[in-house]
Design an enzyme around this catalytic site. Structure first.
Site, mmCIF file in Angstrom:
data_model
loop_
_atom_site.group_PDB
_atom_site.id
_atom_site.type_symbol
_atom_site.label_atom_id
_atom_site.label_comp_id
_atom_site.label_asym_id
_atom_site.label_seq_id
_atom_site.Cartn_x
_atom_site.Cartn_y
_atom_site.Cartn_z
ATOM 1 N N ASN A 164 -5.731 6.155 -2.314
ATOM 2 C CA ASN A 164 -5.414 6.614 -0.956
ATOM 3 C C ASN A 164 -4.878 8.048 -0.952
ATOM 4 O O ASN A 164 -5.070 8.784 0.011
ATOM 5 C CB ASN A 164 -4.426 5.663 -0.280
ATOM 6 N N HIS A 195 -2.383 -3.403 -6.659
ATOM 7 C CA HIS A 195 -2.922 -2.989 -5.360
ATOM 8 C C HIS A 195 -4.408 -3.333 -5.291
ATOM 9 O O HIS A 195 -5.243 -2.646 -5.878
ATOM 10 C CB HIS A 195 -2.677 -1.483 -5.159
ATOM 11 N N SER A 233 0.825 -1.211 0.000
ATOM 12 C CA SER A 233 0.000 0.000 0.000
ATOM 13 C C SER A 233 0.855 1.255 0.000
ATOM 14 O O SER A 233 0.377 2.323 -0.362
ATOM 15 C CB SER A 233 -0.862 0.060 1.261
HETATM 16 P P1 NAD Z 1 -1.436 -9.771 7.120
HETATM 17 O O1 NAD Z 1 -0.661 -9.431 8.334
HETATM 18 O O2 NAD Z 1 -2.879 -10.172 7.256
HETATM 19 O O3 NAD Z 1 -0.707 -10.961 6.329
HETATM 20 C C1 NAD Z 1 0.666 -10.954 6.052
HETATM 21 C C2 NAD Z 1 1.127 -12.401 5.900
HETATM 22 O O4 NAD Z 1 2.479 -12.387 5.424
HETATM 23 C C3 NAD Z 1 1.115 -13.200 7.213
HETATM 24 O O5 NAD Z 1 0.363 -14.399 7.046
HETATM 25 C C4 NAD Z 1 2.601 -13.522 7.441
HETATM 26 O O6 NAD Z 1 2.833 -14.787 8.053
HETATM 27 C C5 NAD Z 1 3.125 -13.488 6.016
HETATM 28 N N1 NAD Z 1 4.583 -13.356 5.908
HETATM 29 C C6 NAD Z 1 5.421 -12.638 6.671
HETATM 30 N N2 NAD Z 1 6.687 -12.827 6.278
HETATM 31 C C7 NAD Z 1 6.643 -13.667 5.201
HETATM 32 C C8 NAD Z 1 7.639 -14.254 4.359
HETATM 33 N N3 NAD Z 1 8.930 -13.983 4.528
HETATM 34 N N4 NAD Z 1 7.235 -15.087 3.379
HETATM 35 C C9 NAD Z 1 5.923 -15.367 3.214
HETATM 36 N N5 NAD Z 1 4.942 -14.846 3.979
HETATM 37 C C10 NAD Z 1 5.305 -14.015 4.975
HETATM 38 O O7 NAD Z 1 -1.284 -8.519 6.142
HETATM 39 P P2 NAD Z 1 -2.315 -7.977 5.023
HETATM 40 O O8 NAD Z 1 -3.261 -7.021 5.645
HETATM 41 O O9 NAD Z 1 -2.812 -9.120 4.225
HETATM 42 O O10 NAD Z 1 -1.328 -7.083 4.134
HETATM 43 C C11 NAD Z 1 -0.443 -7.680 3.194
HETATM 44 C C12 NAD Z 1 0.021 -6.634 2.199
HETATM 45 O O11 NAD Z 1 -1.123 -6.080 1.533
HETATM 46 C C13 NAD Z 1 0.756 -5.428 2.816
HETATM 47 O O12 NAD Z 1 1.782 -5.038 1.937
HETATM 48 C C14 NAD Z 1 -0.325 -4.358 2.910
HETATM 49 O O13 NAD Z 1 0.212 -3.053 2.861
HETATM 50 C C15 NAD Z 1 -1.118 -4.657 1.659
HETATM 51 N N6 NAD Z 1 -2.521 -4.192 1.656
HETATM 52 C C16 NAD Z 1 -3.317 -4.381 2.769
HETATM 53 C C17 NAD Z 1 -4.658 -3.969 2.735
HETATM 54 C C18 NAD Z 1 -5.563 -4.203 3.915
HETATM 55 O O14 NAD Z 1 -6.640 -3.574 3.965
HETATM 56 N N7 NAD Z 1 -5.240 -5.087 4.854
HETATM 57 C C19 NAD Z 1 -5.177 -3.362 1.564
HETATM 58 C C20 NAD Z 1 -4.354 -3.212 0.444
HETATM 59 C C21 NAD Z 1 -3.020 -3.632 0.510
#
Ligand code: NAD
Length: 285
Positions: free
Chosen positions: A190, A140, A119
């Protein structure tokens, strides 16, 4: 490049949604995560989501079974070797992502495309850490992925035209709508949304109107489905403040300064829904 197999790195909130929509569209998907527990949770979440669709008759039981059969789980990134596109959706941390991209880059074949769902991190910077910046792009997605239709396609400085075309084809095949955005803090949505929400905090802090009237005004006057202060509470005031601070420092422009009321609410621990109190109170009693 024709995308036939998709990899998803990170099986959290976003990763499991991305894997689900890709598998529903017919792509074989390999999901990897460092934590087996995250993979198990992801499968449960996808299963539950598909089951709800079956109950609402939006999906047949046979399609549900076929979709689940297209999902493979692994804790070892080597399982991504045959993927034509790998979408990274791991924890938002630049050092972690740089390490992940180095190992995806070393694992997938030349010509395979690498995408990030970040993000807030520069796509140009992430791309430059790989040996294939032309085959790197931002994809995204919005939360919850199975529901939200938009995908911002972020072009880094070195992203190739064919990479953009291949990513666009995938977005269309999974039934979503792409918009193309140049790499820039907050991308498009955003960048526009969060300063608008911050402005609502300024207005409240200056006593322009009550929280209820500010939200009512934007709902009825602009046809927004939710008022800006209620949306701040949903996003989390700490997350809002972080994003404004990123804009403020990266553009170095005072128009992005966080509203003093937003800063003080975060200092007080009023973070919105997740803390039980933000601009509104969410006391269960
Ligand atoms: P989350 O914390 O729910 O999930 C992240 C996952 O990554 C976890 O399961 C963790 O175990 C895993 N992880 C960590 N290190 C790792 C590695 N080395 N190899 C493989 N997996 C690994 O996070 P999320 O909310 O799903 O966000 C993930 C990405 O998406 C981020 O970059 C975030 O900025 C982006 N994003 C989030 C949203 C939102 O609303 N949550 C919206 C758009 C984009």
């Amino acid at each position: 490049m024709d995308i036939r197999t998709i990899g998803v790195v990170g099986a959290g909130t976003m990763g499991n949604g991305i894997a689900q929509v890709c598998a529903m569209a017919g792509y074989p998907v390999v999901i990897t995560d460092i934590a087996q527990a995250a993979l198990d949770r992801a499968m449960k979440t996808v299963d539950g989501s598909l089951e709800r669709m079956v109950n609402k008759q939006k999906l047949t039981a046979a399609d549900k079974t076929a979709t689940l059969a297209r999902l493979a789980l692994a804790t070892d990134m080597k399982a991504l070797a045959d993927c034509d596109l790998v979408i990274e959706a791991a924890t938002e941390n630049i050092d972690l992502k740089l390490k992940i991209f180095a190992s995806i880059d070393a694992t997938v074949k030349p010509g395979a495309i690498i995408a990030s769902n970040t993000s807030s991190i520069s796509i140009t910077k992430l791309a430059a850490a790989t040996r294939r910046p032309a085959q790197f792009i931002g994809m995204h997605f919005f939360n919850p992925v199975p529901v939200m239709v938009l995908v911002e396609l972020i072009r880094g400085m070195q992203t190739g035209e064919d990479t953009l075309a291949a990513a666009r084809a995938v977005v269309l095949k999974i039934g979503k709508a792409p918009i193309v955005v140049r790499n820039s803090p907050g991308f498009a949505v955003n960048r526009i949304l969060v300063p608008m929400l911050n402005e609502a905090c300024f207005a409240l802090g200056e006593g322009v109107a009550t929280p209820e009237d500010i939200d009512e005004g934007m709902k009825l006057g602009c046809n927004h489905p939710i008022g800006p202060l209620a949306l701040c509470d949903m996003i989390g005031l700490d997350v809002m403040l972080d994003v404004m601070n990123v804009f403020y420092s990266s553009f170095n422009d005072p128009k992005y300064r966080p509203a003093p009321l937003l800063v003080e609410m975060v200092e007080a621990g009023y973070l919105g829904r997740k803390s039980g109190r933000g601009f509104y109170s969410y006391d269960k009693k």
